[in-house]
Design a protein around this motif. Structure first.
Motif, PDB file in Angstrom:
ATOM      1  N   GLU A 277       0.829  -1.202   0.000  1.00  0.00           N
ATOM      2  CA  GLU A 277       0.000   0.000   0.000  1.00  0.00           C
ATOM      3  C   GLU A 277       0.869   1.259   0.000  1.00  0.00           C
ATOM      4  O   GLU A 277       0.560   2.242  -0.689  1.00  0.00           O
ATOM      5  N   ARG A 278       1.953   1.216   0.741  1.00  0.00           N
ATOM      6  CA  ARG A 278       2.882   2.363   0.714  1.00  0.00           C
ATOM      7  C   ARG A 278       3.505   2.501  -0.675  1.00  0.00           C
ATOM      8  O   ARG A 278       3.671   3.612  -1.183  1.00  0.00           O
ATOM      9  N   GLY A 279       3.822   1.380  -1.296  1.00  0.00           N
ATOM     10  CA  GLY A 279       4.367   1.432  -2.642  1.00  0.00           C
ATOM     11  C   GLY A 279       3.400   2.044  -3.633  1.00  0.00           C
ATOM     12  O   GLY A 279       3.806   2.796  -4.530  1.00  0.00           O
ATOM     13  N   ARG A 280       2.129   1.734  -3.492  1.00  0.00           N
ATOM     14  CA  ARG A 280       1.132   2.337  -4.377  1.00  0.00           C
ATOM     15  C   ARG A 280       1.103   3.851  -4.192  1.00  0.00           C
ATOM     16  O   ARG A 280       1.049   4.596  -5.173  1.00  0.00           O
ATOM     17  N   TYR A 281       1.152   4.297  -2.959  1.00  0.00           N
ATOM     18  CA  TYR A 281       1.158   5.737  -2.696  1.00  0.00           C
ATOM     19  C   TYR A 281       2.395   6.404  -3.296  1.00  0.00           C
ATOM     20  O   TYR A 281       2.299   7.471  -3.927  1.00  0.00           O
ATOM     21  N   LEU A 282       3.524   5.760  -3.144  1.00  0.00           N
ATOM     22  CA  LEU A 282       4.770   6.347  -3.649  1.00  0.00           C
ATOM     23  C   LEU A 282       4.800   6.396  -5.173  1.00  0.00           C
ATOM     24  O   LEU A 282       5.293   7.364  -5.756  1.00  0.00           O
ATOM     25  N   THR A 283       4.276   5.369  -5.843  1.00  0.00           N
ATOM     26  CA  THR A 283       4.275   5.398  -7.303  1.00  0.00           C
ATOM     27  C   THR A 283       3.336   6.471  -7.829  1.00  0.00           C
ATOM     28  O   THR A 283       3.588   7.056  -8.889  1.00  0.00           O
ATOM     29  N   ARG A 284       2.273   6.726  -7.114  1.00  0.00           N
ATOM     30  CA  ARG A 284       1.417   7.847  -7.494  1.00  0.00           C
ATOM     31  C   ARG A 284       2.160   9.169  -7.315  1.00  0.00           C
ATOM     32  O   ARG A 284       2.132  10.028  -8.199  1.00  0.00           O
ATOM     33  N   ALA A 285       2.797   9.317  -6.183  1.00  0.00           N
ATOM     34  CA  ALA A 285       3.542  10.549  -5.932  1.00  0.00           C
ATOM     35  C   ALA A 285       4.672  10.742  -6.926  1.00  0.00           C
ATOM     36  O   ALA A 285       5.080  11.869  -7.213  1.00  0.00           O
ATOM     37  N   ALA A 286       5.159   9.642  -7.495  1.00  0.00           N
ATOM     38  CA  ALA A 286       6.271   9.704  -8.434  1.00  0.00           C
ATOM     39  C   ALA A 286       5.828   9.984  -9.872  1.00  0.00           C
ATOM     40  O   ALA A 286       6.653  10.080 -10.761  1.00  0.00           O
ATOM     41  N   ASP A 287       4.519  10.092 -10.100  1.00  0.00           N
ATOM     42  CA  ASP A 287       4.000  10.477 -11.410  1.00  0.00           C
ATOM     43  C   ASP A 287       4.519   9.567 -12.515  1.00  0.00           C
ATOM     44  O   ASP A 287       5.160  10.005 -13.467  1.00  0.00           O
ATOM     45  N   CYS A 288       4.208   8.279 -12.417  1.00  0.00           N
ATOM     46  CA  CYS A 288       4.766   7.299 -13.348  1.00  0.00           C
ATOM     47  C   CYS A 288       3.747   6.719 -14.319  1.00  0.00           C
ATOM     48  O   CYS A 288       4.114   6.295 -15.412  1.00  0.00           O
TER      49      CYS A 288
ATOM     50  N   ILE B  80       8.039   0.513  -3.752  1.00  0.00           N
ATOM     51  CA  ILE B  80       7.539   0.665  -5.121  1.00  0.00           C
ATOM     52  C   ILE B  80       7.679  -0.655  -5.878  1.00  0.00           C
ATOM     53  O   ILE B  80       6.758  -1.090  -6.581  1.00  0.00           O
ATOM     54  N   TYR B  81       8.813  -1.293  -5.709  1.00  0.00           N
ATOM     55  CA  TYR B  81       9.061  -2.579  -6.370  1.00  0.00           C
ATOM     56  C   TYR B  81       7.996  -3.602  -5.979  1.00  0.00           C
ATOM     57  O   TYR B  81       7.402  -4.274  -6.838  1.00  0.00           O
ATOM     58  N   HIS B  82       7.719  -3.726  -4.684  1.00  0.00           N
ATOM     59  CA  HIS B  82       6.772  -4.745  -4.234  1.00  0.00           C
ATOM     60  C   HIS B  82       5.353  -4.403  -4.680  1.00  0.00           C
ATOM     61  O   HIS B  82       4.545  -5.315  -4.941  1.00  0.00           O
ATOM     62  N   TYR B  83       5.039  -3.130  -4.787  1.00  0.00           N
ATOM     63  CA  TYR B  83       3.719  -2.764  -5.319  1.00  0.00           C
ATOM     64  C   TYR B  83       3.593  -3.185  -6.778  1.00  0.00           C
ATOM     65  O   TYR B  83       2.593  -3.805  -7.184  1.00  0.00           O
TER      66      TYR B  83
END
Length: 411
Positions: free
Chosen positions: A28-39, A120-123
């Motif tokens: 869940e943290r990875g999902r948040y970070l990938t959103r914040a990373a604009d990918c 991010i990797y695990h997400y």
């Protein structure tokens, strides 16, 4: 060029499995970070499967296609280990050893912490694999020679990790991490040298990438255009504010990225972006309308053009319609010193845009076929002098050049 990332942004819902409860929080943290990373934007083709790659990223050197970052073994990153993924984000090196083009901003992602990179990797590895081979990049010689990136990295890839500034607050440092590492704002908003490297001495000073140029977002420039903490919060979370609506590459960046920031992270990002300036006043207080007579030519024809083409939506007084048509009286684009974006919008128009909540911006038609270069220049000057506080010095040649550049890009 739209800067690509080696990650996805918005994913399919993760379905918890028995015995994996301890990993749910990381994913869940990875999902948040990938959103914040604009990918998501760079790795999802229009109409294609999420994260499966294929989106064309036009650059001055040719076209690069976003890659498949779903966990498919053959066409995606399914065989990547944590270490492989970390090396891709921090060194620009794929699992098989080939160099990644810096359209994937590893020069910025190198600042990500190992903990964040792993999350991010695990997400990404929790997503449904999609078998889809992204097209090969189409770059001009010598930029299509990947081995040359070894030397590019020697020149422009710095080592080191993110270091908080001990003289700044925890909130400010968090905002700096969001802007410089995760959000990689500088990749678009910083001008580039002839080899494609960002010019760090002009960090966030605006660039000429794409049709709509990323503007100067240094603290002073934002303040001078009337941006306040509350207006930035509205823009980054909803895509809308009294100063305008997200357009160009910022629209998907908001829709798939910044809108998901927590309140604390949004406040931190704004704190960093508005560092060192007093709380700016409202646009109407800080920017006085110039005398339309300063515009080149007679303003009367331009006013007539405005009334005929624009006032039906933006109103005769430029106030627009809340949640449907942006106002011109406080519009940030009109207040830019360089008229490029205003001319481009008037030539090309803006598609219909749905924003979070109930706001929907109507499509704005382009007037490239209805107005000649002289009429377009008059209208641009009218808008800039009436509501932008800028001089009316846009020439026919300025309009003609943007018209030609669009024609060249369409070939």
């Amino acid at each position: 060029m739209r800067i690509a990332a080696a990650m996805g942004l918005v994913g399919l819902a993760f379905i918890p499995l028995a015995g994996q409860a301890a990993d749910d929080s990381v994913i869940e943290r990875g999902r948040y970070l990938t959103r914040a990373a604009d990918c998501y934007v760079c790795h999802t083709a229009e109409g294609g499967a999420a994260y499966a790659g294929g989106r064309p990223l036009k650059t001055p050197f040719g076209t690069i296609y976003g890659t498949n970052i779903t966990p498919d073994d053959e066409t995606g990153i399914g065989l990547y280990s944590e270490e492989d993924f970390y090396r891709a984000l921090h060194a620009g090196e794929a699992r098989d050893g080939h160099q990644l083009y810096p359209a994937m901003p590893y020069t910025t992602y190198r600042l990500l912490t190992r903990e964040d990179t792993n999350a991010i990797y695990h997400y990404l590895m929790s997503l449904e694999p999609v078998e889809h081979e992204a097209p090969d990049s189409e770059l001009n010689f010598p930029f299509n020679q990947r081995w040359g990136l070894v030397f590019w990295n020697l020149l422009f890839l710095e080592s080191g990790s993110f270091e908080p500034n001990p003289e700044r607050s925890e909130t400010w440092n968090r905002g700096r991490y969001l802007a410089t590492a995760l959000g990689h704002c500088g990749e678009c908003h910083t001008p580039r040298g002839f080899m494609g490297q960002t010019q760090e001495d002009k960090y966030l000073g605006g660039s000429n990438l794409g049709r709509i140029w990323p503007p100067d977002i240094t603290p002073q420039a934002l303040a001078e255009r009337g941006w306040t903490p509350d207006k930035l919060a509205s823009y980054l979370s909803l895509g809308l504010s009294r100063l305008g609506a997200a357009n160009g590459e910022m629209f998907p960046a908001v829709i798939h990225g910044t809108r998901y920031l927590t309140d604390a992270d949004l406040d931190a990002l704004i704190s960093y972006l508005l560092t060192g300036v007093e709380t700016p006043k409202t646009p109407s207080e800080t920017i006085a309308s110039a005398d339309p007579k300063q515009a080149e030519g007679d303003p009367a024809p331009a006013r007539l053009t405005y009334m005929n083409l624009c006032s039906g939506c933006h109103r005769s007084n430029g106030e627009g319609i809340p949640h449907t048509i942006v106002p011109l009286t406080s519009n940030s684009t009109l207040r830019l010193e360089d008229p490029h974006n205003l001319i481009a919008v008037l030539l090309d128009g803006i598609p219909l845009q749905d924003f979070p909540g109930h706001a929907r911006m109507q499509a704005m038609p382009g007037y490239a076929q209805q107005l000649d270069d002289s009429q377009m220049a008059e209208l641009v000057n009218y808008l800039r002098t009436t509501w932008g506080g800028q001089p009316g010095d846009v020439s026919v040649d300025d309009v003609a050049e943007l018209r030609r550049s669009e024609a060249r890009s369409a070939e």
